[in-house]
Design an enzyme around this catalytic site. Structure first.
Site, PDB file in Angstrom:
ATOM      1  N   LYS A 190      29.394  40.585  61.084  1.00 57.83           N
ATOM      2  CA  LYS A 190      28.538  39.786  60.207  1.00 57.83           C
ATOM      3  C   LYS A 190      27.397  39.199  61.033  1.00 57.83           C
ATOM      4  O   LYS A 190      27.626  38.652  62.109  1.00 57.83           O
ATOM      5  CB  LYS A 190      29.400  38.695  59.566  1.00 57.83           C
ATOM      6  CG  LYS A 190      28.763  37.879  58.478  1.00 57.83           C
ATOM      7  CD  LYS A 190      29.822  36.974  57.856  1.00 57.83           C
ATOM      8  CE  LYS A 190      29.225  35.952  56.915  1.00 57.83           C
ATOM      9  NZ  LYS A 190      30.249  35.046  56.363  1.00 57.83           N
ATOM     10  N   ASP A 232      36.682  35.251  56.905  1.00 59.57           N
ATOM     11  CA  ASP A 232      35.530  35.211  57.805  1.00 59.57           C
ATOM     12  C   ASP A 232      35.811  34.153  58.860  1.00 59.57           C
ATOM     13  O   ASP A 232      36.297  33.066  58.529  1.00 59.57           O
ATOM     14  CB  ASP A 232      34.258  34.823  57.053  1.00 59.57           C
ATOM     15  CG  ASP A 232      33.817  35.878  56.042  1.00 59.57           C
ATOM     16  OD1 ASP A 232      34.682  36.568  55.469  1.00 59.57           O
ATOM     17  OD2 ASP A 232      32.605  35.990  55.813  1.00 59.57           O
ATOM     18  N   LYS A 266      28.742  43.116  57.127  1.00 61.35           N
ATOM     19  CA  LYS A 266      28.448  42.190  56.029  1.00 61.35           C
ATOM     20  C   LYS A 266      27.179  41.424  56.356  1.00 61.35           C
ATOM     21  O   LYS A 266      26.988  40.958  57.485  1.00 61.35           O
ATOM     22  CB  LYS A 266      29.606  41.211  55.831  1.00 61.35           C
ATOM     23  CG  LYS A 266      29.334  40.135  54.770  1.00 61.35           C
ATOM     24  CD  LYS A 266      30.509  39.178  54.617  1.00 61.35           C
ATOM     25  CE  LYS A 266      30.183  38.041  53.664  1.00 61.35           C
ATOM     26  NZ  LYS A 266      31.316  37.098  53.497  1.00 61.35           N
TER      27      LYS A 266
END
Length: 235
Positions: A164, A103, A193
């Protein structure tokens, strides 16, 4: 590999677990805590153990052969302070150490300054250097509607595998609206996500229903065990 989308099927504690990225990124985490965290990810059947980069080798050793992903984050928790070259180099180092997903924080300041090529290239450099799925933390609440559209488009152009909503609950508590926004704009092959303050089974289910495939949370064990203890079978 990300699990299947659960927009229209029954969600139980057992089917929820493979969507959870079990997160432990805190100051002062010890080796014993990190090893226990990785072992929990295996025990409960979570998708990944998300840990600080400095602990990736230990976690990779525990998870080797289990099918559980080794995830880490860079340019985090203070997002957007690492140089592009530094970010790419760290990503490459994390993969060599055993990370299978990363990430990353994005350069919100560059986006707001109109430095769109630099914003995109910052992400692309990590994608190219790492060779593993990259999840971009878009910090949606910090962006105007136009900036959101641009951030999503540039992230996709850069090769991001997963979009995300935010880096943490301090930026946004994950909600179905933000997830649906990203899902609607993600082309085939790009997934979403959810992250930030995911604390209850019902909330987790609502995020999966909105189209998220992964949930980043430090409350994963509580999500699956509390629901199971309550004999919750369908949401």
């Amino acid at each position: 590999m990300s699990p299947a989308i659960l927009t229209d099927v029954e969600v139980t504690p057992a089917t929820l677990a493979p969507h959870i990225q079990h997160t432990l990124i805190d100051v002062g985490v010890t080796r014993d805590q990190i090893v226990a965290h990785a072992e929990e990810a295996v025990k409960y059947g979570f998708n990944a153990a998300m840990v600080p980069g400095s602990w990736v080798p230990e976690v990779a050793a525990v998870l080797r052969g289990t099918g559980v992903e080794v995830a880490s984050a860079l340019d985090f928790p203070t997002v957007g302070v690492t140089t592009s070259a530094g970010k790419a180099a760290e990503a490459e180092s994390l993969v060599r150490a055993g990370a299978t997903q990363i990430d990353i924080g994005v350069q919100i300041g560059w986006l707001k300054s109109g430095r769109y090529d630099a914003f995109r290239d910052d992400i692309a450099g990590v994608v190219e250097a790492s060779g593993v799925p990259i999840k971009v933390m878009l910090e949606l609440p910090l962006l105007t509607p136009a900036e959101r559209e641009t951030a999503v488009r540039l992230s996709i152009e850069a090769g991001a595998a997963i979009l995300k909503n935010a880096s943490s609950g301090s930026v946004e508590v994950a909600n179905p609206e933000s997830i649906a926004y990203l899902v609607a704009r993600a082309p085939e092959g790009v997934q979403v996500k959810a992250s930030g303050g995911i604390k209850s089974f019902d909330q987790a289910v609502s995020l999966l229903r909105a189209g998220a495939v992964l949930l980043g949370t430090s409350a994963g064990i509580a999500l699956v065990t509390d629901a199971a203890d309550a004999d919750t079978t369908s949401y």
